[in-house]
Design a protein around this motif. Structure first.
Motif, short mmCIF file in Angstrom:
data_model
loop_
_atom_site.label_atom_id
_atom_site.label_comp_id
_atom_site.label_asym_id
_atom_site.label_seq_id
_atom_site.Cartn_x
_atom_site.Cartn_y
_atom_site.Cartn_z
N ASP A 1 0.81 -1.22 0.00
CA ASP A 1 0.00 0.00 0.00
C ASP A 1 0.85 1.28 0.00
N SER A 2 2.13 1.13 -0.30
CA SER A 2 3.02 2.28 -0.46
C SER A 2 3.47 2.35 -1.91
N GLU A 3 3.92 3.52 -2.32
CA GLU A 3 4.32 3.75 -3.70
C GLU A 3 5.75 4.26 -3.72
N GLY A 4 6.33 4.28 -4.91
CA GLY A 4 7.58 4.99 -5.07
C GLY A 4 8.79 4.14 -5.37
N LEU A 5 9.95 4.70 -5.03
CA LEU A 5 11.24 4.17 -5.46
C LEU A 5 11.55 2.82 -4.82
N LEU A 6 11.81 1.87 -5.69
CA LEU A 6 12.31 0.56 -5.29
C LEU A 6 13.54 0.31 -6.16
N LEU A 7 14.66 0.00 -5.53
CA LEU A 7 15.89 -0.29 -6.27
C LEU A 7 16.04 -1.80 -6.39
N LEU A 8 16.48 -2.25 -7.56
CA LEU A 8 16.73 -3.67 -7.81
C LEU A 8 18.13 -3.80 -8.38
N THR A 9 18.82 -4.87 -8.00
CA THR A 9 20.19 -5.07 -8.48
C THR A 9 20.51 -6.55 -8.60
N ASP A 10 21.58 -6.84 -9.33
CA ASP A 10 22.09 -8.20 -9.43
C ASP A 10 23.34 -8.38 -8.57
N ASP A 11 23.70 -7.38 -7.77
CA ASP A 11 24.90 -7.38 -6.95
C ASP A 11 24.50 -7.52 -5.47
N GLY A 12 24.82 -8.67 -4.89
CA GLY A 12 24.44 -8.93 -3.50
C GLY A 12 25.02 -7.94 -2.51
N ARG A 13 26.27 -7.52 -2.72
CA ARG A 13 26.88 -6.54 -1.81
C ARG A 13 26.17 -5.20 -1.87
N LEU A 14 25.86 -4.77 -3.09
CA LEU A 14 25.14 -3.50 -3.25
C LEU A 14 23.74 -3.62 -2.64
N GLN A 15 23.10 -4.74 -2.86
CA GLN A 15 21.77 -4.98 -2.30
C GLN A 15 21.82 -4.84 -0.77
N ALA A 16 22.83 -5.44 -0.15
CA ALA A 16 22.97 -5.36 1.30
C ALA A 16 23.28 -3.93 1.76
N ARG A 17 24.12 -3.22 1.01
CA ARG A 17 24.47 -1.84 1.39
C ARG A 17 23.24 -0.94 1.36
N ILE A 18 22.35 -1.18 0.40
CA ILE A 18 21.14 -0.37 0.28
C ILE A 18 20.13 -0.75 1.35
N THR B 1 -1.05 8.04 8.45
CA THR B 1 -0.65 8.19 7.05
C THR B 1 -1.80 7.85 6.12
N LEU B 2 -2.04 8.73 5.16
CA LEU B 2 -3.04 8.50 4.12
C LEU B 2 -2.39 8.01 2.83
N ARG B 3 -1.23 8.55 2.52
CA ARG B 3 -0.51 8.17 1.31
C ARG B 3 0.98 8.23 1.61
N LEU B 4 1.72 7.25 1.08
CA LEU B 4 3.14 7.16 1.36
C LEU B 4 3.90 6.89 0.06
N VAL B 5 4.81 7.81 -0.29
CA VAL B 5 5.60 7.69 -1.52
C VAL B 5 7.08 7.80 -1.14
N ARG B 6 7.85 6.73 -1.41
CA ARG B 6 9.29 6.83 -1.17
C ARG B 6 9.89 7.56 -2.36
N TRP B 7 10.54 8.70 -2.10
CA TRP B 7 11.07 9.54 -3.15
C TRP B 7 12.53 9.24 -3.46
N SER B 8 13.32 8.93 -2.44
CA SER B 8 14.74 8.70 -2.70
C SER B 8 15.33 7.68 -1.74
N ILE B 9 16.42 7.06 -2.20
CA ILE B 9 17.24 6.16 -1.40
C ILE B 9 18.67 6.60 -1.66
#
Length: 184
Positions: free
Chosen positions: A48-65, A157-165
């Motif tokens: 029920d939230s919207e916005g930025l989702l990061l996806l990667t093929d690098d496990g280390r980067l995934q963990a750092r994020i 909260t009525l609406r939730l949008v992740r804008w940045s990571i």
């Protein structure tokens, strides 16, 4: 070469490629939007939230994020019920005590309503209850944390949008769109 994708996750979409829910459920997943084998979400974003989702093929980067110990800031645009006063904002900035303990201090401020896409379904509107927008930046990622924090200070909260990571933003991405990022 590491692949890093920014995806604007629409409301109602699961942050996974398959739905492991109840038999016969047809909830939308990432596979309906992203056709790029071998990438996985770096963290989660509630259905029920919207916005930025990061996806990667690098496990280390995934963990750092995704791992809270790295304290990567995540900024959210949050429409809340009511008009938070300075005491409510200060409580968010200082950290609030939830059932799972004290949250880390957050950056919190009221903002003008952002220029966002319409949400489907729309946020409920009540003439008798005002609402406003906050910008919250957290450095941890507990389950439904933003919603629990705003409710704790009396402004659900009525609406939730992740804008940045970190330094990556949603800028220029419409709901359901994705792009490869540089500098990963």
């Amino acid at each position: 070469m590491t692949r890093l994708i920014a995806f604007n996750k629409p409301y109602g979409v699961l942050s996974q490629f398959t739905d492991k829910g109840t038999e016969g459920s047809a909830r939308p997943t990432l596979s309906g939007y992203i056709d790029c084998p071998g990438v996985y979400p770096a963290g989660r974003l509630d259905r029920d939230s919207e916005g930025l989702l990061l996806l990667t093929d690098d496990g280390r980067l995934q963990a750092r994020i995704a791992t809270p110990r790295h304290k990567m800031p995540k900024t959210y645009l949050v429409q809340v019920e009511g008009l938070p006063d300075e005491a409510a904002l200060r409580a968010l900035r200082d950290g609030v005590t939830l059932k799972d303990g004290l949250t880390r201090p957050a950056k919190a401020r009221r903002i003008d309503p952002p220029q966002l896409w319409d949400r489907d379904p729309p946020v409920r509107f009540r003439k008798s209850v005002p609402d406003c927008w906050l910008e919250l930046t957290l450095t941890e990622g507990r389950n439904r944390q933003v919603r629990r924090m705003t409710a704790h200070v009396g402004h659900p909260t009525l609406r939730l949008v992740r804008w940045s990571i970190g330094g990556w933003t949603l800028d220029g991405l419409a709901p359901g769109e994705w792009r490869f990022l540089q500098g990963s």
